[in-house]
Design a protein around this motif. Structure first.
Motif, PDB file in Angstrom:
ATOM      1  N   VAL A   1       0.838  -1.195   0.000  1.00  0.00           N
ATOM      2  CA  VAL A   1       0.000   0.000   0.000  1.00  0.00           C
ATOM      3  C   VAL A   1       0.879   1.254   0.000  1.00  0.00           C
ATOM      4  CG1 VAL A   1      -1.687   1.343   1.340  1.00  0.00           C
ATOM      5  CG2 VAL A   1      -1.983  -1.131   1.062  1.00  0.00           C
ATOM      6  N   ALA A   2       1.930   1.248   0.833  1.00  0.00           N
ATOM      7  CA  ALA A   2       2.831   2.410   0.911  1.00  0.00           C
ATOM      8  C   ALA A   2       3.521   2.645  -0.429  1.00  0.00           C
ATOM      9  CB  ALA A   2       3.869   2.198   2.020  1.00  0.00           C
ATOM     10  N   ILE A   3       4.025   1.580  -1.040  1.00  0.00           N
ATOM     11  CA  ILE A   3       4.701   1.697  -2.332  1.00  0.00           C
ATOM     12  C   ILE A   3       3.724   2.209  -3.389  1.00  0.00           C
ATOM     13  CG2 ILE A   3       5.747   0.387  -4.234  1.00  0.00           C
ATOM     14  CD1 ILE A   3       7.162  -1.317  -2.061  1.00  0.00           C
ATOM     15  N   ASP A   4       2.523   1.628  -3.441  1.00  0.00           N
ATOM     16  CA  ASP A   4       1.534   2.066  -4.431  1.00  0.00           C
ATOM     17  C   ASP A   4       1.166   3.533  -4.249  1.00  0.00           C
ATOM     18  OD1 ASP A   4       1.513  -0.424  -5.593  1.00  0.00           O
ATOM     19  OD2 ASP A   4      -0.362  -1.070  -4.649  1.00  0.00           O
ATOM     20  N   ASP A   5       0.983   3.957  -2.990  1.00  0.00           N
ATOM     21  CA  ASP A   5       0.635   5.361  -2.732  1.00  0.00           C
ATOM     22  C   ASP A   5       1.765   6.298  -3.145  1.00  0.00           C
ATOM     23  OD1 ASP A   5      -1.846   4.646  -1.791  1.00  0.00           O
ATOM     24  OD2 ASP A   5      -1.376   4.990   0.324  1.00  0.00           O
ATOM     25  N   MET A   6       3.001   5.926  -2.829  1.00  0.00           N
ATOM     26  CA  MET A   6       4.137   6.775  -3.203  1.00  0.00           C
ATOM     27  C   MET A   6       4.289   6.841  -4.718  1.00  0.00           C
ATOM     28  SD  MET A   6       7.060   6.035  -0.379  1.00  0.00           S
ATOM     29  CE  MET A   6       6.491   5.037   0.981  1.00  0.00           C
ATOM     30  N   LEU A   7       4.124   5.709  -5.391  1.00  0.00           N
ATOM     31  CA  LEU A   7       4.232   5.690  -6.854  1.00  0.00           C
ATOM     32  C   LEU A   7       3.120   6.511  -7.502  1.00  0.00           C
ATOM     33  CD1 LEU A   7       5.306   2.025  -7.540  1.00  0.00           C
ATOM     34  CD2 LEU A   7       6.614   4.089  -8.004  1.00  0.00           C
ATOM     35  N   ARG A   8       1.920   6.437  -6.947  1.00  0.00           N
ATOM     36  CA  ARG A   8       0.812   7.226  -7.476  1.00  0.00           C
ATOM     37  C   ARG A   8       1.132   8.718  -7.365  1.00  0.00           C
ATOM     38  NH1 ARG A   8      -2.914   4.056  -6.215  1.00  0.00           N
ATOM     39  NH2 ARG A   8      -2.919   4.472  -3.984  1.00  0.00           N
ATOM     40  N   THR A   9       1.745   9.113  -6.240  1.00  0.00           N
ATOM     41  CA  THR A   9       2.131  10.516  -6.036  1.00  0.00           C
ATOM     42  C   THR A   9       3.185  10.946  -7.050  1.00  0.00           C
ATOM     43  OG1 THR A   9       1.619  10.376  -3.680  1.00  0.00           O
ATOM     44  CG2 THR A   9       3.102  12.148  -4.359  1.00  0.00           C
ATOM     45  N   VAL A  10       4.189  10.102  -7.270  1.00  0.00           N
ATOM     46  CA  VAL A  10       5.256  10.420  -8.225  1.00  0.00           C
ATOM     47  C   VAL A  10       4.690  10.470  -9.644  1.00  0.00           C
ATOM     48  CG1 VAL A  10       7.399   9.556  -9.267  1.00  0.00           C
ATOM     49  CG2 VAL A  10       7.113   9.519  -6.780  1.00  0.00           C
ATOM     50  N   GLU A  11       3.829   9.521  -9.985  1.00  0.00           N
ATOM     51  CA  GLU A  11       3.245   9.498 -11.327  1.00  0.00           C
ATOM     52  C   GLU A  11       2.393  10.752 -11.562  1.00  0.00           C
ATOM     53  OE1 GLU A  11       0.970   6.392 -14.284  1.00  0.00           O
ATOM     54  OE2 GLU A  11       0.956   5.996 -12.139  1.00  0.00           O
ATOM     55  N   GLU A  12       1.642  11.166 -10.550  1.00  0.00           N
ATOM     56  CA  GLU A  12       0.847  12.390 -10.680  1.00  0.00           C
ATOM     57  C   GLU A  12       1.757  13.601 -10.869  1.00  0.00           C
ATOM     58  OE1 GLU A  12      -1.988  15.135  -7.919  1.00  0.00           O
ATOM     59  OE2 GLU A  12      -2.293  12.976  -7.783  1.00  0.00           O
ATOM     60  N   ALA A  13       2.846  13.659 -10.120  1.00  0.00           N
ATOM     61  CA  ALA A  13       3.788  14.777 -10.262  1.00  0.00           C
ATOM     62  C   ALA A  13       4.398  14.793 -11.661  1.00  0.00           C
ATOM     63  CB  ALA A  13       4.882  14.689  -9.201  1.00  0.00           C
ATOM     64  N   MET A  14       4.766  13.621 -12.179  1.00  0.00           N
ATOM     65  CA  MET A  14       5.328  13.551 -13.521  1.00  0.00           C
ATOM     66  C   MET A  14       4.303  14.039 -14.555  1.00  0.00           C
ATOM     67  SD  MET A  14       7.247   9.895 -13.556  1.00  0.00           S
ATOM     68  CE  MET A  14       9.001   9.780 -13.342  1.00  0.00           C
ATOM     69  N   SER A  15       3.058  13.636 -14.379  1.00  0.00           N
ATOM     70  CA  SER A  15       2.006  14.053 -15.314  1.00  0.00           C
ATOM     71  C   SER A  15       1.820  15.567 -15.283  1.00  0.00           C
ATOM     72  CB  SER A  15       0.683  13.362 -14.966  1.00  0.00           C
ATOM     73  OG  SER A  15       0.780  11.980 -15.207  1.00  0.00           O
ATOM     74  N   ARG A  16       1.905  16.148 -14.093  1.00  0.00           N
ATOM     75  CA  ARG A  16       1.756  17.604 -13.986  1.00  0.00           C
ATOM     76  C   ARG A  16       2.923  18.327 -14.658  1.00  0.00           C
ATOM     77  NH1 ARG A  16      -1.239  19.460  -8.599  1.00  0.00           N
ATOM     78  NH2 ARG A  16      -2.771  17.790  -8.558  1.00  0.00           N
TER      79      ARG A  16
END
Length: 82
Positions: free
Chosen positions: A16-31
């Motif tokens: 869960v922690a890894i998925d949440d962190m990756l989701r945050t990084v992916e969102e930042a990359m998209s922005r």
């Protein structure tokens, strides 16, 4: 046993922690590139490498690894931000 309950028991806090962190990084990359479709292959590769490195970093701290390796109870599992 319900399939959803099995999935919840199979997931750990670490996942869960890894998925949440990756989701945050992916969102930042998209922005950064102002694109909300699939990320370009080099960025996808960077995310895959980050997932591996993040898992290794968590595993290198035994206390954290033990805490995060516990199964996530079905009641605590949530989708998306609160």
């Amino acid at each position: 046993m319900r399939l959803g309950a099995f999935r919840a028991m199979a997931r750990t806090y670490r996942e869960v922690a890894i998925d949440d962190m990756l989701r945050t990084v992916e969102e930042a990359m998209s922005r950064v590139i102002d694109w909300w479709g699939e990320l370009p292959p080099p960025m996808e590769e960077a995310l895959a490498q980050f997932r591996t490195q993040l898992g290794a970093a968590i595993d290198s701290v035994e206390f954290v690894k033990r805490a995060l390796d516990r199964p996530v109870p079905d009641t605590e599992r949530r989708e998306g931000p609160a």
